[in-house]
Design an enzyme around this catalytic site. Structure first.
Site, PDB file in Angstrom:
ATOM      1  N   ASP A   1       4.880   0.690  11.987  1.00  0.00           N
ATOM      2  CA  ASP A   1       3.643   0.072  11.483  1.00  0.00           C
ATOM      3  C   ASP A   1       3.473  -1.376  11.940  1.00  0.00           C
ATOM      4  O   ASP A   1       2.450  -2.004  11.631  1.00  0.00           O
ATOM      5  CB  ASP A   1       3.594   0.158   9.947  1.00  0.00           C
ATOM      6  CG  ASP A   1       3.450   1.592   9.468  1.00  0.00           C
ATOM      7  OD1 ASP A   1       3.044   2.450  10.277  1.00  0.00           O
ATOM      8  OD2 ASP A   1       3.742   1.865   8.290  1.00  0.00           O
TER       9      ASP A   1
ATOM     10  N   LYS B   1       0.836  -1.218   0.000  1.00  0.00           N
ATOM     11  CA  LYS B   1       0.000   0.000   0.000  1.00  0.00           C
ATOM     12  C   LYS B   1       0.866   1.262   0.000  1.00  0.00           C
ATOM     13  O   LYS B   1       0.626   2.185  -0.766  1.00  0.00           O
ATOM     14  CB  LYS B   1      -0.883  -0.005   1.250  1.00  0.00           C
ATOM     15  CG  LYS B   1      -1.424   1.354   1.635  1.00  0.00           C
ATOM     16  CD  LYS B   1      -2.256   1.323   2.893  1.00  0.00           C
ATOM     17  CE  LYS B   1      -1.524   1.607   4.185  1.00  0.00           C
ATOM     18  NZ  LYS B   1      -1.275   3.008   4.519  1.00  0.00           N
ATOM     19  N   ASN B   2       1.880   1.274   0.863  1.00  0.00           N
ATOM     20  CA  ASN B   2       2.640   2.515   1.018  1.00  0.00           C
ATOM     21  C   ASN B   2       3.617   2.760  -0.129  1.00  0.00           C
ATOM     22  O   ASN B   2       4.243   3.818  -0.196  1.00  0.00           O
ATOM     23  CB  ASN B   2       3.358   2.538   2.373  1.00  0.00           C
ATOM     24  CG  ASN B   2       2.367   2.724   3.510  1.00  0.00           C
ATOM     25  OD1 ASN B   2       1.192   3.038   3.270  1.00  0.00           O
ATOM     26  ND2 ASN B   2       2.807   2.530   4.744  1.00  0.00           N
TER      27      ASN B   2
ATOM     28  N   ARG C   1      -8.499  -0.321   4.931  1.00  0.00           N
ATOM     29  CA  ARG C   1      -7.647   0.703   4.317  1.00  0.00           C
ATOM     30  C   ARG C   1      -6.325   0.101   3.875  1.00  0.00           C
ATOM     31  O   ARG C   1      -5.737   0.551   2.894  1.00  0.00           O
ATOM     32  CB  ARG C   1      -7.362   1.827   5.323  1.00  0.00           C
ATOM     33  CG  ARG C   1      -8.581   2.661   5.660  1.00  0.00           C
ATOM     34  CD  ARG C   1      -8.175   3.819   6.525  1.00  0.00           C
ATOM     35  NE  ARG C   1      -6.959   4.413   5.974  1.00  0.00           N
ATOM     36  CZ  ARG C   1      -6.088   5.141   6.662  1.00  0.00           C
ATOM     37  NH1 ARG C   1      -6.308   5.371   7.935  1.00  0.00           N
ATOM     38  NH2 ARG C   1      -5.011   5.633   6.093  1.00  0.00           N
TER      39      ARG C   1
ATOM     40  N   ILE D   1       8.714   7.065  16.532  1.00  0.00           N
ATOM     41  CA  ILE D   1       8.220   7.783  15.352  1.00  0.00           C
ATOM     42  C   ILE D   1       6.946   8.557  15.704  1.00  0.00           C
ATOM     43  O   ILE D   1       6.829   9.747  15.414  1.00  0.00           O
ATOM     44  CB  ILE D   1       7.930   6.809  14.182  1.00  0.00           C
ATOM     45  CG1 ILE D   1       9.134   5.886  13.930  1.00  0.00           C
ATOM     46  CG2 ILE D   1       7.539   7.575  12.911  1.00  0.00           C
ATOM     47  CD1 ILE D   1      10.362   6.534  13.374  1.00  0.00           C
TER      48      ILE D   1
ATOM     49  N   ARG E   1       0.678  14.818  13.167  1.00  0.00           N
ATOM     50  CA  ARG E   1       1.466  14.452  11.977  1.00  0.00           C
ATOM     51  C   ARG E   1       1.664  15.693  11.110  1.00  0.00           C
ATOM     52  O   ARG E   1       0.940  15.919  10.147  1.00  0.00           O
ATOM     53  CB  ARG E   1       0.781  13.313  11.207  1.00  0.00           C
ATOM     54  CG  ARG E   1       0.809  12.016  11.994  1.00  0.00           C
ATOM     55  CD  ARG E   1       0.120  10.909  11.256  1.00  0.00           C
ATOM     56  NE  ARG E   1       0.902  10.385  10.153  1.00  0.00           N
ATOM     57  CZ  ARG E   1       0.445   9.466   9.310  1.00  0.00           C
ATOM     58  NH1 ARG E   1      -0.768   8.986   9.455  1.00  0.00           N
ATOM     59  NH2 ARG E   1       1.203   9.028   8.317  1.00  0.00           N
TER      60      ARG E   1
ATOM     61  N   ARG F   1      -3.892  10.738   4.734  1.00  0.00           N
ATOM     62  CA  ARG F   1      -2.789  11.695   4.697  1.00  0.00           C
ATOM     63  C   ARG F   1      -1.903  11.550   3.462  1.00  0.00           C
ATOM     64  O   ARG F   1      -1.305  12.509   3.005  1.00  0.00           O
ATOM     65  CB  ARG F   1      -1.937  11.544   5.942  1.00  0.00           C
ATOM     66  CG  ARG F   1      -2.603  12.056   7.181  1.00  0.00           C
ATOM     67  CD  ARG F   1      -1.670  11.939   8.334  1.00  0.00           C
ATOM     68  NE  ARG F   1      -0.417  12.634   8.046  1.00  0.00           N
ATOM     69  CZ  ARG F   1      -0.200  13.917   8.299  1.00  0.00           C
ATOM     70  NH1 ARG F   1      -1.105  14.633   8.885  1.00  0.00           N
ATOM     71  NH2 ARG F   1       0.958  14.468   7.994  1.00  0.00           N
TER      72      ARG F   1
ATOM     73  N   CYS G   1      -4.314  13.359  13.263  1.00  0.00           N
ATOM     74  CA  CYS G   1      -4.546  11.965  12.918  1.00  0.00           C
ATOM     75  C   CYS G   1      -4.624  11.191  14.215  1.00  0.00           C
ATOM     76  O   CYS G   1      -4.011  11.574  15.214  1.00  0.00           O
ATOM     77  CB  CYS G   1      -3.373  11.505  12.065  1.00  0.00           C
ATOM     78  SG  CYS G   1      -3.306   9.775  11.746  1.00  0.00           S
TER      79      CYS G   1
HETATM   80  N1  EPU Z   1       7.261  14.570  10.451  1.00  0.00           N
HETATM   81  C1  EPU Z   1       7.505  15.899  10.739  1.00  0.00           C
HETATM   82  N2  EPU Z   1       7.249  16.801   9.758  1.00  0.00           N
HETATM   83  C2  EPU Z   1       6.782  16.457   8.526  1.00  0.00           C
HETATM   84  C3  EPU Z   1       6.544  15.090   8.251  1.00  0.00           C
HETATM   85  C4  EPU Z   1       6.801  14.157   9.246  1.00  0.00           C
HETATM   86  O1  EPU Z   1       7.931  16.248  11.841  1.00  0.00           O
HETATM   87  O2  EPU Z   1       6.576  17.334   7.684  1.00  0.00           O
HETATM   88  C5  EPU Z   1       7.522  13.564  11.499  1.00  0.00           C
HETATM   89  C6  EPU Z   1       6.293  12.747  11.871  1.00  0.00           C
HETATM   90  O3  EPU Z   1       5.493  13.427  12.823  1.00  0.00           O
HETATM   91  C7  EPU Z   1       6.894  11.482  12.396  1.00  0.00           C
HETATM   92  C8  EPU Z   1       8.123  11.307  11.528  1.00  0.00           C
HETATM   93  O4  EPU Z   1       8.402  12.608  10.981  1.00  0.00           O
HETATM   94  O5  EPU Z   1       7.303  11.665  13.720  1.00  0.00           O
HETATM   95  C9  EPU Z   1       7.994  10.304  10.424  1.00  0.00           C
HETATM   96  O6  EPU Z   1       6.799  10.550   9.676  1.00  0.00           O
HETATM   97  P1  EPU Z   1       6.752  10.295   8.126  1.00  0.00           P
HETATM   98  O7  EPU Z   1       6.617  11.606   7.425  1.00  0.00           O
HETATM   99  O8  EPU Z   1       7.897   9.433   7.721  1.00  0.00           O
HETATM  100  O9  EPU Z   1       5.372   9.506   7.973  1.00  0.00           O
HETATM  101  P2  EPU Z   1       4.483   9.519   6.675  1.00  0.00           P
HETATM  102  O10 EPU Z   1       5.359   9.631   5.507  1.00  0.00           O
HETATM  103  O11 EPU Z   1       3.392  10.516   6.835  1.00  0.00           O
HETATM  104  C10 EPU Z   1       4.529   6.959   6.199  1.00  0.00           C
HETATM  105  C11 EPU Z   1       3.544   5.831   6.145  1.00  0.00           C
HETATM  106  C12 EPU Z   1       3.054   5.508   7.543  1.00  0.00           C
HETATM  107  C13 EPU Z   1       4.265   5.141   8.404  1.00  0.00           C
HETATM  108  C14 EPU Z   1       5.296   6.288   8.376  1.00  0.00           C
HETATM  109  C15 EPU Z   1       6.579   5.964   9.116  1.00  0.00           C
HETATM  110  C16 EPU Z   1       2.499   6.046   3.975  1.00  0.00           C
HETATM  111  C17 EPU Z   1       1.282   6.290   3.192  1.00  0.00           C
HETATM  112  N3  EPU Z   1       2.419   6.186   5.289  1.00  0.00           N
HETATM  113  O12 EPU Z   1       3.833   8.078   6.744  1.00  0.00           O
HETATM  114  O13 EPU Z   1       2.208   4.383   7.411  1.00  0.00           O
HETATM  115  O14 EPU Z   1       3.862   4.906   9.713  1.00  0.00           O
HETATM  116  O15 EPU Z   1       5.643   6.592   7.015  1.00  0.00           O
HETATM  117  O16 EPU Z   1       7.177   4.851   8.563  1.00  0.00           O
HETATM  118  O17 EPU Z   1       3.523   5.685   3.431  1.00  0.00           O
HETATM  119  C18 EPU Z   1       0.415   2.943   7.928  1.00  0.00           C
HETATM  120  O18 EPU Z   1       0.612   2.375   6.842  1.00  0.00           O
HETATM  121  O19 EPU Z   1      -0.342   2.486   8.819  1.00  0.00           O
HETATM  122  C19 EPU Z   1       1.098   4.227   8.184  1.00  0.00           C
HETATM  123  C20 EPU Z   1       0.690   5.080   9.122  1.00  0.00           C
END
Ligand code: EPU
Length: 428
Positions: A308, A22-23, A400, A330, A121, A92, A116
């Protein structure tokens, strides 16, 4: 709303095929906005999140259709610049249309995704990256508005308090593919899903180089072309089934996986006493018998233990022999499952970003409420271990991110049924 009714206590046995990630699918779908050529995503999983991204791409003017198991996207013709609140708030990952729209149209308006259930986030790093490429970014009426004529390559550091950002890296990298000149992203996320996106973009004509030390170098090109692309196996679905197999003291062979993406998970499972045996490169056998050892686990960016799979591992540790500690590095608030696991008899508590789990608990079935995707999977695993009957309510979260989870579990012998609200709770 659907729920699962589970009668626990059955060891899972047999073979399960793992779906594609998915991701990886979601950002690659967004990347289709970078070209007017046709993008074919082979074996794209049938998930609610994929449908949500499909709805966004359609609102933006792209054509998206299913051709068998594949997803076919064509963003030719007039592409609109506004991704509305009603669609973005549901997922998101849809925020990652911001980079492609800014690059292609020079103007994008994408609803701020907001908070969220798994915690705060922010999207500040996505914005920081686009600003470094010369975009003017404001928030107006709940929308992040980016104006970018033109985007110009730059060197930038993309890190926050928890390290790198997966979708932030994807967003900025996609924008940089069509920017003038050279972009360097330092501290880029190096999750396998990001590398899958890089491979897809390069085959569309982008010039992205990933050097092993979290550094991405992107040389902007004038246009990208269509592509037929493959997704990596879903390492989180695979980890979930490994834990479910172990938790039920089962014997399950997982196929269509990539063990190379799962070293931290396999290592931790072996630490607690699970036997994981590779079967060639794309399969493995998971067995467990006797008691489990407790563990001390921290979630970390790849290649560390993934957030995850934190909830699912916690479900397993409730029955381990001793005290386990899980530290969530995280998403420090991603512990919605703690209270629900306690309803099943688990002995655990949250203390700041830690969960302390005292085992072994004797889990006893009860009605529980799923709060987010991975917490739901943890409750299903706990239900498979518990005696009597567990009802996991609100399983739309599971849909999802897990393709036909109950069918896959039933094939392994689990007594699990999906019930919709209109039906009475059946005997399984
Ligand atoms: N963060 C910031 N600022 C930003 C973006 C992120 O401070 O602008 C912080 C977040 O708050 C968090 C950390 O950086 O503490 C990592 O977040 P990240 O941006 O890597 O998360 P994401 O890209 O929004 C993806 C996955 C998530 C998974 C995370 C971490 C997708 C669609 N989602 O989210 O997946 O938990 O990376 O590996 O790829 C899930 O599949 O259940 C899911 C939540």
């Amino acid at each position: 709303m659907d729920r699962f009714v589970i009668k626990g206590g059955v060891p899972l046995k047999g073979t399960v095929a793992i779906s594609r990630a998915k991701n990886a699918a979601l950002p690659i779908m967004a990347a289709a906005l970078l070209t007017d050529g046709q993008v074919v995503i082979k074996d794209c999983p049938r998930l609610v999140d994929v449908k949500a991204m499909t709805a966004i791409l359609r609102v933006l003017g792209a054509q998206v259709k299913r051709r068998g198991d594949d997803l076919v996207i064509r963003a030719s013709g007039r592409i609109r610049h506004k991704a509305p609140y009603d669609l973005v708030r549901k997922m998101r990952a849809s925020f990652c249309v911001l980079g492609p729209l800014s690059a292609r149209l020079g103007h994008a308006e994408v609803s701020h995704p907001g908070g969220c259930v798994i915690g705060d986030r922010p999207v500040d790093l996505h914005i920081k990256g686009l600003e470094a490429l010369g975009a003017r970014v404001r928030t107006v009426g709940g929308y992040v508005v980016a104006e970018a004529t033109p985007l110009v390559g730059a060197t930038l550091y993309l890190g926050g308090p928890s390290g790198s950002t997966v979708l932030g890296t994807a967003n900025v990298m996609m924008a940089a593919t069509l920017a003038h000149g050279r972009t360097v992203i330092e501290n880029a996320a190096c999750e396998p899903e990001v590398l899958n996106l890089i491979d897809c973009l390069n085959r569309m004509g982008a010039r992205i180089r990933f050097s092993g030390n979290k550094r991405l170098e992107i040389r902007g090109v004038q246009r990208l072309r269509g592509v037929t692309t493959r997704l990596i196996p879903d390492r989180i679905e695979a980890g979930t089934f490994m834990i479910a197999a172990a938790a039920t003291r089962g014997d399950v062979t997982l196929k269509d996986i990539c063990l190379d993406h799962m070293h931290a998970v396999v290592d931790k499972l072996r630490d607690v006493g699970v036997v994981v045996t590779p079967v060639g490169k794309r399969a493995c056998r998971v067995t467990a018998s006797g008691s489990f050892r407790p563990a001390d686990v921290s979630t970390l960016p790849y290649p560390g233990f993934p957030t995850d799979l934190q909830a699912q591992l916690m479900a397993l540790l409730t029955v381990a022999d001793g005290v386990s500690v899980i530290t969530e590095k995280i998403y420090p608030d991603r512990f919605m499952h703690v209270g629900e696991l306690a309803r099943l008899g688990a002995r655990l508590r949250k203390e700041g970003p830690h969960a302390i789990i005292t085992g072994p608990a004797k889990l006893s079935g009860a009605p529980v409420m799923a709060s987010d995707l991975r917490a739901s999977a943890a409750l299903v695993i706990a239900g498979l271990m518990a005696d009597k009957e567990t009802t996991v309510n609100r399983i739309y979260h599971l849909d999802r991110g897990y393709e036909r989870m109950e069918r896959k579990l039933r094939k392994l012998g689990a007594r699990i049924r999906r019930v919709s609200d209109s039906e009475p709770i059946p005997q399984v």
